[in-house]
Design a protein around this motif. Structure first.
Motif, PDB file in Angstrom:
ATOM      1  N   GLU A  93       0.437  -1.002  -0.176  1.00 12.18           N
ATOM      2  CA  GLU A  93      -0.166   0.405  -0.235  1.00 12.18           C
ATOM      3  C   GLU A  93       0.846   1.209   0.030  1.00 12.18           C
ATOM      4  O   GLU A  93       0.239   2.723   0.028  1.00 12.18           O
ATOM      5  CB  GLU A  93      -0.979  -0.299   1.010  1.00 12.18           C
ATOM      6  CG  GLU A  93      -1.489  -1.248   1.957  1.00 12.18           C
ATOM      7  CD  GLU A  93      -2.774  -0.880   0.303  1.00 12.18           C
ATOM      8  OE1 GLU A  93      -3.460   0.185  -0.078  1.00 12.18           O
ATOM      9  OE2 GLU A  93      -3.469  -2.306   0.199  1.00 12.18           O
ATOM     10  N   TRP A 107      -1.524   1.023  12.009  1.00 12.82           N
ATOM     11  CA  TRP A 107      -1.974   0.138  10.608  1.00 12.82           C
ATOM     12  C   TRP A 107      -1.459  -0.789   9.806  1.00 12.82           C
ATOM     13  O   TRP A 107      -0.367  -0.689   9.041  1.00 12.82           O
ATOM     14  CB  TRP A 107      -2.011   1.325   9.846  1.00 12.82           C
ATOM     15  CG  TRP A 107      -3.464   1.514   8.424  1.00 12.82           C
ATOM     16  CD1 TRP A 107      -4.217   1.402   8.547  1.00 12.82           C
ATOM     17  CD2 TRP A 107      -3.158   0.870   7.713  1.00 12.82           C
ATOM     18  NE1 TRP A 107      -5.127   1.228   7.758  1.00 12.82           N
ATOM     19  CE2 TRP A 107      -4.291   1.045   7.134  1.00 12.82           C
ATOM     20  CE3 TRP A 107      -2.149   0.845   7.159  1.00 12.82           C
ATOM     21  CZ2 TRP A 107      -4.223   0.651   5.568  1.00 12.82           C
ATOM     22  CZ3 TRP A 107      -1.997   0.269   5.238  1.00 12.82           C
ATOM     23  CH2 TRP A 107      -3.201   0.711   4.842  1.00 12.82           C
ATOM     24  N   PRO A 124      -5.008  -4.743   5.220  1.00 13.49           N
ATOM     25  CA  PRO A 124      -5.672  -5.599   5.925  1.00 13.49           C
ATOM     26  C   PRO A 124      -5.628  -7.790   4.848  1.00 13.49           C
ATOM     27  O   PRO A 124      -4.519  -7.473   4.091  1.00 13.49           O
ATOM     28  CB  PRO A 124      -7.312  -5.589   3.907  1.00 13.49           C
ATOM     29  CG  PRO A 124      -7.239  -3.633   4.036  1.00 13.49           C
ATOM     30  CD  PRO A 124      -4.684  -3.340   4.222  1.00 13.49           C
ATOM     31  N   ALA A 125      -6.059  -8.076   5.486  1.00 12.73           N
ATOM     32  CA  ALA A 125      -6.113  -9.092   5.208  1.00 12.73           C
ATOM     33  C   ALA A 125      -5.854  -9.885   4.566  1.00 12.73           C
ATOM     34  O   ALA A 125      -4.522 -10.350   3.654  1.00 12.73           O
ATOM     35  CB  ALA A 125      -7.131 -10.374   6.120  1.00 12.73           C
ATOM     36  N   GLU A 152      -4.367  -8.089   1.457  1.00 15.11           N
ATOM     37  CA  GLU A 152      -3.449  -7.958   0.965  1.00 15.11           C
ATOM     38  C   GLU A 152      -2.280  -8.319   1.983  1.00 15.11           C
ATOM     39  O   GLU A 152      -0.967  -8.737   0.871  1.00 15.11           O
ATOM     40  CB  GLU A 152      -2.745  -6.331   1.168  1.00 15.11           C
ATOM     41  CG  GLU A 152      -4.302  -5.148   0.413  1.00 15.11           C
ATOM     42  CD  GLU A 152      -3.665  -5.770  -0.653  1.00 15.11           C
ATOM     43  OE1 GLU A 152      -5.337  -4.879  -1.293  1.00 15.11           O
ATOM     44  OE2 GLU A 152      -3.474  -5.354  -1.660  1.00 15.11           O
TER      45      GLU A 152
END
Lengths: 113, 899
Positions: free
Chosen positions: B30, B70, B73-74, B76
């Motif tokens: 990300e 942070w 999400p799973a 990724e």
């Protein structure tokens, strides 16, 4: 589908509707800040989008490198049919609940969730 | 790009630290998009409102991203994992996982962190002292490791001062140094409003600040011409604190005047704040060219006379030149000088010391003690590590299932090791942070142990970068040391047993039991070494305090006066002394009072001289010499030094009368043998001095010195402007401080009285090493004892817990509580016994190393070597007995049902 959308998820999906093809991190953030007047954490936006993507409500594609971001690419999001359905279901549920209720400051107004 | 900058002004980059933080913390998948978004919005806000708003926004986003840890999400994460094992990402995962895990068991974390923090804090404290004394002996000097101290040697003494002509010859001929400068300490009277103030300064040669590499904060250092003609340039450089204190930091300080000993001096410069002079441990406030020495001491021939030896030199080694090479060169040069000046320099050499090993200054007293203490705190830290390793081992048992599952699911052992080590490093770092707080308080404690003295003692013990880096390195290293064995052990794959949850099984317990037992043995061994060292030093301290130095230190008040700065001539001075002695005797409560220039067993230095004894023929190359004390009438009576023969000085032994001396027994033995010394004569110069008495030997410089020769001269005949009043009373000596000052004020209201202290406090200097080592080792020894007791208790408790089932069976089969007690206590005491045997052996070795610091006890002192193991054994027994007692109350039924 059956999954109820959280408020923030609704807001994000609505932002995608408003932004159309130009929806990516910064524009989504700006749209929400502009319309709701709240401060939004970029991390929260990404987390919600990832969750929504997992449910099949949104999809993303990676754009070309952009010179104004130092060659970095943008991650564009778009609303999927399932997402649009979930959004209208939420909207219907909300309007159904609002009917006959008399929102007033004295009773605390319409309560969230 | 350039066009953009010319038109709108290119948007600046976001805050660097926040940017770096985000870059490090974001998952790579990300990172690109998020960073792009953050930067784009940052530029946007900057354009819309201001740069500050943009930066604030960026920081807010960055902190929220990091503070909520942070995680992507799973989906990724899975993708990312398949892409490869990013070390950095793993590290942050491990760190975040470790943090959460430690937060979950606050009790364990607190005990582990505190234990380690005490160990690391002890190390950081001693290191901060070592740093101040040995690594940065001259605060503010450049590259201190290149600095050396140069002093002289004679046939009789390994370390004497230099004379100015010798110094000049050495400086001009030596090729080993980039520069060489001299330094001589003196006290001065600073004129101001009210009575003059006593301050300390150094006479230095012109290149002083250049050689040390000290750049002036204001003004300049000394010029070459100020180093040439005696008395011509009355200039001074002042210290930063002096500038602040006396001139309120006045910017126009250069060119202003200060008055020292009634001499007006022009201030030409202000030294930087950290610079306090070139004598480790003492603080100076003013520096003057040595050419002013005769101005301050009229009639002094110190600058011309090659036989007057009165200072030491500091030199900076040329790059690549070793101390050994410099020493070789100076020895040759000293021989040349000696050959050229046979009258004054017969047998006179020159010696080069590394600054940290110099025979003068705080390092000479502290170096051996600090080096030993550094070793001691290392041992304390090892004991702390053993304790925490034990805690981790016990915890690892609880986590066996977690680790086994992860291993079964394909995690590599290296990956798990890394995670466990990250956890222990995290513990180490937390402990390091606590240790810094501890050190912040303890680093100043050194001063609490410094004895009373008449000198301005100072060491820069503030925590600096070097101490911080040391502590950090210590913390990480510690984490790895105590974490390694448990991590290795925990990740040893024993999948089947672990997954079956046979936490108490014999098979699983054996290797860990072995490791745990070894740790206890190590702890007992190290603790015993420490405790024996502590015992030896506490016994030394006790011996030193009860040691009879040949005089009675109790009940004597000391007060320092110096007549020269107040403008007394020697004749006025003698008169003042006579009046002073008369009046002191009239103070109620005073049983006896006397004057002496020197105070025995203090930090104050000593005087000695070569001499000639009538009727004694010295052998070839033999130097006849003695220490010298200039003392007033009644000195021996006041000090309670017994007179063996003849008489001591009276008020009649003044100028114009026969010159007289009292000598000690050692001097008689050396040079008179069977002859009667009374009435015979000695010579320090042309004038004969007649011996009128013989005094018993006493200690002058150190408690453990060999009997030293001493000549007492009458202060009223051999005048010195500086003296210490010795006032004896039956009551509390400090109660006389007021009346004594009153008497001095009645004679001269403007004469400063400095360093009011007791003789007893002053001679603590003589046992300073034992005091420092004894006090600290006492604390560290107690700490080690506590840690060892906790360690033994923990291991035995754990073993009892593991063996509940077995104990239940034994009791069901008819074992009595006393059998169980013997079983459990026997286990602990076996480990203790092994540790005691190993520890006694190691302590014998360690005691040999520190024998030079001991006083009055041998390195194999039987009392210590028998007593300490008994104490440690008794504590260990108690630590075993508590869990053993609990074991006897095991209910067999419950125990058997337990699994």
């Amino acid at each position: 589908m059956g999954h109820a959308l959280g408020e923030f998820e609704q807001i994000i999906l609505l932002a995608l509707v408003r932004l159309g093809p130009d929806a990516y991190g910064v524009t989504i953030l700006r749209e929400i800040e502009l319309r709701t007047g709240r401060r939004v954490a970029i991390g929260a936006v990404y987390t919600s989008l990832a969750r929504l993507e997992k449910k099949g409500y949104v999809a993303h594609h990676v754009g070309p490198p952009t010179p104004e971001r130092g060659g970095r690419r943008k991650k564009f999001y778009q609303l999927e049919p399932a997402g649009a359905r979930a959004l209208s279901q939420s909207f219907e549920a909300l309007t159904a609940m609002i009917e006959d209720a008399s929102p007033s400051p004295a009773t605390g107004g319409i309560r969230r969730k | 790009m350039s066009a953009e900058r010319m038109t709108a002004g290119k948007p600046r980059r976001p805050p660097r630290l926040a940017h770096w933080l985000v870059t490090r913390l974001l998952p790579p998948a990300e990172r690109e998009f998020l960073l792009g978004d953050l930067e784009e919005q940052h530029a946007h806000i900057e354009q819309q409102s201001s740069r500050r708003a943009a930066d604030r926004w960026f920081w807010g986003q960055a902190l929220r991203l990091t503070a909520v840890r942070w995680t992507p999400p799973a989906v990724e994460v899975e993708m990312e994992r398949r892409k490869g094992d990013s070390v950095m990402q793993n590290f942050w995962q491990d760190l975040s996982y470790g943090t959460r895990l430690l937060a979950k068991s606050p009790g364990f974390t607190a005990v582990a962190v505190l234990t380690l923090a005490l160990g690391i804090g002890a190390n950081a404290t001693i290191f901060s002292w070592l740093n101040a004394v040995l690594l940065e002996p001259i605060p503010g000097a450049e590259a201190p490791s290149e600095l050396v101290m140069v002093s002289g040697t004679s046939r009789a003494q390994a370390n004497i001062s230099l004379s100015y002509p010798d110094f000049k010859d050495l400086r001009s001929r030596a090729q080993s140094f980039t520069g060489m400068t001299m330094q001589e300490e003196n006290a001065f009277a600073l004129a101001g409003d009210g009575p003059p103030e006593r301050i300390y300064g150094q006479f230095v040669s012109g290149s002083f600040f250049d050689v040390l590499g000290v750049r002036m904060l204001r003004g300049r250092g000394f010029l070459p011409e100020e180093d040439e003609v005696p008395g011509k340039h009355p200039v001074a450089v002042i210290s930063y604190p002096f500038w602040q204190r006396k001139f309120g930091g006045d910017e126009g300080i250069v060119g202003r005047t200060i008055t020292l000993n009634n001499q007006a001096l022009t201030v030409v410069g202000v030294a930087p704040p950290e610079f306090q002079g070139s004598f480790t441990g003492l603080i100076f406030e003013v520096w003057m060219p040595v050419m002013l020495e005769p101005t301050f001491f009229p009639g002094s021939t110190n600058l011309e006379n090659r036989g007057n030896r009165w200072f030491t030199a500091v030199a900076r080694l040329k790059p690549g030149v070793t101390v050994g090479q410099a020493q070789a060169e100076l020895s040759t040069l000293a021989q040349q000088i000696s050959a050229e000046n046979p009258n004054t320099n017969e047998g006179i050499g020159a010696v080069v010391h590394r600054f940290s090993e110099a025979p003068r200054g705080a390092q000479s007293v502290l170096r051996p003690v600090l080096l030993m203490l550094m070793g001691v705190v290392g041992v304390v830290l090892l004991i702390a590590c053993a304790n925490v390793a034990n805690l981790l081992l016990a915890r690892a048992t609880g986590r066996r299932k977690e680790i086994a599952v992860r291993l079964a699911l394909g995690a590599s052992r290296a990956r798990l090791m890394r995670q466990l080590l990250t956890e222990s490093a995290l513990l180490g770092l937390m402990a390091g942070a606590v240790a810094l707080v501890i050190t912040f308080w303890t680093s100043g404690l050194l001063f609490a142990l410094v004895p009373a003295t008449d000198m301005p003692i100072y060491l820069d013990l503030q925590l600096n970068t070097r101490v911080l880096v040391f502590t950090l390195a210590m913390a990480v290293l510690t984490g790895l040391v105590f974490g390694f064995a448990p991590a290795l052990n925990a990740t040893r794959a024993e999948l089947t047993t672990a997954l079956k949850d046979e936490s108490g099984s014999v098979a699983g317990g054996r290797t860990k039991g072995w490791l745990r037992n070894s740790l206890v043995v190590v702890q007992v061994t190290l603790s015993l070494v420490l405790l024996i060292a502590a015992g030896l030093f506490l016994r030394s301290l006790d011996k030193a305090q009860t040691f009879n130095p040949g005089f009675n230190p109790r009940g004597v008040l000391l007060a320092g006066i110096d007549l020269l700065p107040s403008g007394y001539t020697s004749q006025q001075g003698r008169q003042f002394y006579e009046q002073l002695i008369e009046r002191l005797d009239t103070i109620p409560g005073v049983t006896s009072a006397a004057l002496s220039r020197r105070v025995p067993l203090g930090f104050g230095g000593s005087s000695s001289s070569s001499m000639r004894v009538e009727g004694y023929e010295p052998a070839q190359d033999e130097q006849v010499w003695s220490f010298i004390y200039n003392v007033g009438p009644d000195y021996l009576r006041t000090m309670e030094i017994p007179l063996v023969r003849g008489r001591e000085f009276t008020r009649e032994d003044k100028l114009g009368q026969t010159l007289v001396a009292v000598i000690n027994e050692t001097l008689v033995e050396r040079y008179w043998k069977d002859r009667d010394p009374i009435g015979s004569r000695i010579f320090f110069g042309p004038d004969p001095i007649t011996i009128v008495g013989v005094a018993r030997n006493s200690k002058y410089r150190q408690l453990n010195e060999a009997p030293a020769p001493m000549v007492y001269l009458s202060l009223l005949q051999f005048y010195r402007s500086d003296a210490n009043l010795h006032v004896r009373t039956d009551g509390d000596p400090m109660a006389l401080a007021g009346p004594v000052q009153e008497v001095i004020r009645s004679l001269d209201p403007n004469l400063p009285v400095y360093a009011l202290r007791t003789l007893e406090g002053n001679i603590e200097a003589a046992s300073f090493q034992q005091r420092l080592a004894g006090n600290l080792l006492g604390v560290f020894g107690a700490l080690a004892l506590l840690l060892a007791a906790v360690g033994i208790y923990g291991v035995i408790s754990y073993a009892v817990g593991q063996r509940t089932h077995e104990i239940g069976i034994r009791m069901a089969l008819g074992a009595q509580p006393r059998d169980i007690l013997r079983l459990v206590v026997g286990h602990g005491m076996l480990l203790t016994g092994i540790g005691l045997v190993l520890g006694t052996g190691a302590a014998f070795g360690a005691a040999q190393l520190m024998s030079s610091l001991l006083f009055g006890v041998g390195a194999t002192d039987p009392l210590t070597f028998v007593g300490v193991p008994i104490v440690l054994g008794a504590v260990a027994l108690l630590a075993c007995w508590l869990p053993a007692h609990r074991a006897t109350r095991v209910d067999p039924i419950k125990a058997l049902r337990y699994e």
